[in-house]
Design a protein around this motif. Structure first.
Motif, PDB file in Angstrom:
ATOM      1  N   ALA A  32      55.210  35.078  38.041  1.00 32.03           N
ATOM      2  CA  ALA A  32      55.540  36.609  38.720  1.00 32.03           C
ATOM      3  C   ALA A  32      54.288  36.719  39.988  1.00 32.03           C
ATOM      4  CB  ALA A  32      55.549  37.722  37.845  1.00 32.03           C
ATOM      5  N   ALA A  33      53.045  36.191  39.809  1.00 34.78           N
ATOM      6  CA  ALA A  33      52.134  36.408  40.454  1.00 34.78           C
ATOM      7  C   ALA A  33      52.254  35.504  41.813  1.00 34.78           C
ATOM      8  CB  ALA A  33      50.733  36.078  40.068  1.00 34.78           C
ATOM      9  N   ASP A  34      52.529  34.164  41.470  1.00 36.45           N
ATOM     10  CA  ASP A  34      53.007  33.052  42.391  1.00 36.45           C
ATOM     11  C   ASP A  34      54.149  33.616  43.477  1.00 36.45           C
ATOM     12  OD1 ASP A  34      50.976  31.746  41.686  1.00 36.45           O
ATOM     13  OD2 ASP A  34      52.394  30.183  40.505  1.00 36.45           O
ATOM     14  N   LYS A  35      55.357  34.324  42.544  1.00 35.92           N
ATOM     15  CA  LYS A  35      56.551  34.658  43.245  1.00 35.92           C
ATOM     16  C   LYS A  35      56.123  35.929  44.377  1.00 35.92           C
ATOM     17  CE  LYS A  35      61.110  36.265  42.707  1.00 35.92           C
ATOM     18  NZ  LYS A  35      62.104  36.524  41.666  1.00 35.92           N
ATOM     19  N   LEU A  36      55.255  36.699  44.023  1.00 41.56           N
ATOM     20  CA  LEU A  36      54.796  37.991  44.967  1.00 41.56           C
ATOM     21  C   LEU A  36      54.023  37.423  45.918  1.00 41.56           C
ATOM     22  CD1 LEU A  36      53.623  40.783  42.541  1.00 41.56           C
ATOM     23  CD2 LEU A  36      55.649  40.806  43.764  1.00 41.56           C
TER      24      LEU A  36
ATOM     25  N   ALA B  36      52.023  43.795  47.495  1.00 42.57           N
ATOM     26  CA  ALA B  36      52.701  42.780  46.615  1.00 42.57           C
ATOM     27  C   ALA B  36      51.341  41.789  46.436  1.00 42.57           C
ATOM     28  CB  ALA B  36      53.502  41.871  47.617  1.00 42.57           C
ATOM     29  N   ARG B  37      50.542  41.489  47.456  1.00 42.84           N
ATOM     30  CA  ARG B  37      49.372  40.674  47.079  1.00 42.84           C
ATOM     31  C   ARG B  37      48.273  41.290  45.948  1.00 42.84           C
ATOM     32  NH1 ARG B  37      50.408  38.445  52.078  1.00 42.84           N
ATOM     33  NH2 ARG B  37      49.548  40.313  53.270  1.00 42.84           N
ATOM     34  N   LEU B  38      48.281  42.737  46.187  1.00 49.30           N
ATOM     35  CA  LEU B  38      47.397  43.291  45.249  1.00 49.30           C
ATOM     36  C   LEU B  38      47.956  43.136  43.860  1.00 49.30           C
ATOM     37  CD1 LEU B  38      46.336  46.541  47.196  1.00 49.30           C
ATOM     38  CD2 LEU B  38      44.830  44.630  46.486  1.00 49.30           C
ATOM     39  N   PHE B  39      49.275  43.361  43.700  1.00 50.00           N
ATOM     40  CA  PHE B  39      49.813  43.429  42.415  1.00 50.00           C
ATOM     41  C   PHE B  39      49.740  42.042  41.960  1.00 50.00           C
ATOM     42  CE2 PHE B  39      51.991  47.612  42.881  1.00 50.00           C
ATOM     43  CZ  PHE B  39      52.499  47.606  41.775  1.00 50.00           C
ATOM     44  N   ALA B  40      49.950  40.963  42.641  1.00 49.72           N
ATOM     45  CA  ALA B  40      49.662  39.514  42.288  1.00 49.72           C
ATOM     46  C   ALA B  40      48.292  39.373  41.587  1.00 49.72           C
ATOM     47  CB  ALA B  40      49.904  38.617  43.503  1.00 49.72           C
ATOM     48  N   ARG B  41      47.231  39.980  42.406  1.00 50.44           N
ATOM     49  CA  ARG B  41      45.982  39.569  42.064  1.00 50.44           C
ATOM     50  C   ARG B  41      45.585  40.391  40.602  1.00 50.44           C
ATOM     51  NH1 ARG B  41      41.815  42.279  45.667  1.00 50.44           N
ATOM     52  NH2 ARG B  41      43.254  41.310  47.116  1.00 50.44           N
TER      53      ARG B  41
END
Length: 112
Positions: free
Chosen positions: A10-14, A63-68
């Protein structure tokens, strides 16, 4: 797939979607201006209503913050069954896993 792989996926996808959106924002003439609110304005203009406003808030930076955050929770998640955790920590991990599964398209997230 184990929970850690689901979260990483999921993080990679975001991250990939955020990079693609940034590229689109910088190269697609639709987005034209360099106004900081261009993403929100464009999405809200395209969709409108509460759904458009919600979608407009989820810009590439968010989106990047969610991935982190997903990665941070995944890395901190105990990988040994014998590890005891508090009920609130377990509930938090369950919510993050639900978010990851929603992003991966494997299940719909719920608020309950």
């Amino acid at each position: 797939m184990n929970p850690w792989d689901e979260i990483d996926t999921a993080a990679d996808k975001l991250d990939k979607m955020a990079a693609a959106a940034d590229d689109d924002l910088n190269t697609n003439p639709y987005w034209g201006s360099r106004c900081p609110t261009r993403f929100a304005d464009g999405i809200n203009n395209a969709c409108g209503g509460a759904a458009g406003e919600l979608a407009a808030m989820f810009n590439p930076d968010l989106a990047r913050l969610f991935a982190r955050r997903l990665r941070a929770v995944g890395e901190a998640w105990p990988r040994h069954v014998a590890v005891t955790t508090t009920a609130s920590a377990a509930a938090g991990r369950a919510e993050v896993l639900a978010m990851a599964r929603n992003i991966n398209g494997t299940t719909k997230a719920t608020t309950s």
